[in-house]
Write a protein that holds these residues in place. Sequence first.
Motif, short mmCIF file in Angstrom:
data_model
loop_
_atom_site.label_atom_id
_atom_site.label_comp_id
_atom_site.label_asym_id
_atom_site.label_seq_id
_atom_site.Cartn_x
_atom_site.Cartn_y
_atom_site.Cartn_z
N LEU A 69 0.82 -1.21 0.00
CA LEU A 69 0.00 0.00 0.00
C LEU A 69 0.85 1.26 0.00
O LEU A 69 1.79 1.38 0.78
N ARG A 70 0.46 2.17 -0.89
CA ARG A 70 1.07 3.49 -0.96
C ARG A 70 -0.02 4.53 -0.75
O ARG A 70 -1.20 4.20 -0.75
N ILE A 71 0.36 5.77 -0.58
CA ILE A 71 -0.62 6.84 -0.34
C ILE A 71 -1.72 6.83 -1.39
O ILE A 71 -2.89 7.00 -1.07
N SER A 72 -1.38 6.62 -2.64
CA SER A 72 -2.39 6.66 -3.72
C SER A 72 -3.44 5.56 -3.57
O SER A 72 -4.52 5.66 -4.15
N ASN A 73 -3.15 4.52 -2.79
CA ASN A 73 -4.12 3.45 -2.58
C ASN A 73 -5.12 3.75 -1.47
O ASN A 73 -6.13 3.07 -1.33
N LEU A 74 -4.83 4.76 -0.66
CA LEU A 74 -5.73 5.12 0.43
C LEU A 74 -6.81 6.05 -0.09
O LEU A 74 -6.54 7.20 -0.44
N LYS A 75 -8.00 5.56 -0.15
CA LYS A 75 -9.15 6.36 -0.56
C LYS A 75 -10.01 6.55 0.68
O LYS A 75 -9.79 5.93 1.71
N TYR A 76 -11.00 7.39 0.59
CA TYR A 76 -11.89 7.57 1.72
C TYR A 76 -12.76 6.33 1.83
O TYR A 76 -13.52 6.01 0.92
N PHE A 77 -12.62 5.58 2.90
CA PHE A 77 -13.39 4.37 3.22
C PHE A 77 -12.95 3.12 2.47
O PHE A 77 -13.42 2.05 2.77
N GLU A 78 -12.12 3.23 1.46
CA GLU A 78 -11.81 2.03 0.68
C GLU A 78 -10.37 2.00 0.21
O GLU A 78 -9.69 3.01 0.18
N GLU A 82 -6.44 0.55 -8.35
CA GLU A 82 -6.09 0.89 -9.73
C GLU A 82 -4.59 0.85 -9.98
O GLU A 82 -4.13 0.36 -10.99
N ASP A 83 -3.83 1.38 -9.04
CA ASP A 83 -2.37 1.42 -9.21
C ASP A 83 -1.66 0.63 -8.11
O ASP A 83 -0.52 0.91 -7.76
N LEU A 84 -2.35 -0.38 -7.58
CA LEU A 84 -1.78 -1.21 -6.54
C LEU A 84 -0.59 -2.00 -7.08
O LEU A 84 -0.65 -2.56 -8.16
N VAL A 85 0.50 -1.98 -6.32
CA VAL A 85 1.68 -2.76 -6.68
C VAL A 85 1.86 -3.84 -5.62
O VAL A 85 1.22 -3.82 -4.56
N TYR A 86 2.73 -4.77 -5.92
CA TYR A 86 2.95 -5.89 -5.01
C TYR A 86 4.44 -6.02 -4.74
O TYR A 86 5.27 -5.51 -5.49
N ILE A 87 4.75 -6.72 -3.66
CA ILE A 87 6.14 -7.02 -3.35
C ILE A 87 6.27 -8.54 -3.20
O ILE A 87 5.28 -9.24 -3.01
N SER A 88 7.50 -9.00 -3.29
CA SER A 88 7.75 -10.44 -3.19
C SER A 88 7.51 -10.93 -1.76
O SER A 88 7.55 -10.15 -0.80
N GLU A 89 7.30 -12.21 -1.64
CA GLU A 89 7.16 -12.84 -0.33
C GLU A 89 8.44 -12.60 0.49
O GLU A 89 8.38 -12.38 1.69
#
Length: 155
Positions: A69-78, A82-89
């Motif tokens: 999670l990055r700042i752009s993923n934090l929406k109000y209530f949700e 759209e631009d979610l990225v992932y990291i390795s295990e």
Amino acid sequence: MGLKSVVVSKKKIELEDRFEPEFWVIGDFLNKVFKQYNWKKLDSYSESIKKGIFDLKANRYQRKGIPFLRISNLKYFELGTEDLVYISEEDHKANKKTILRQGDIAFSKIGTLGKIVRIGKRFPEVNISQNIIGVRLKENVNKNYIFAYLLSKIA
């Protein structure tokens, strides 16, 4: 409406190392309001409060793995995906202190205040970036109430 004068003590400026009268006016107002009520700081309801991974470079992001999670993923209530990225295990396990799970709360440390999300069932675990604060609430507190309060203007 005319301008209101504000008096700020030299000691406050020296202690805080900043000169922003609005900072103290709001702070003094909130302190006066809070003195009237039996209020507690968020950490008294929390099992842990943590800041996100600081030194993870963007070239480590992936298209699959653990949601990061990055700042752009934090929406109000949700949670915005759209631009979610992932990291390795591997990166996820190397940064155990910044893992959030279902029911935990993530909110912005910088930028737009009020961006807050509660981690849901969709992702069993996520990890958070340096600009996000993660909160794990104690088991015996009403998590819905705390989350609703954090969404309020006073919080």
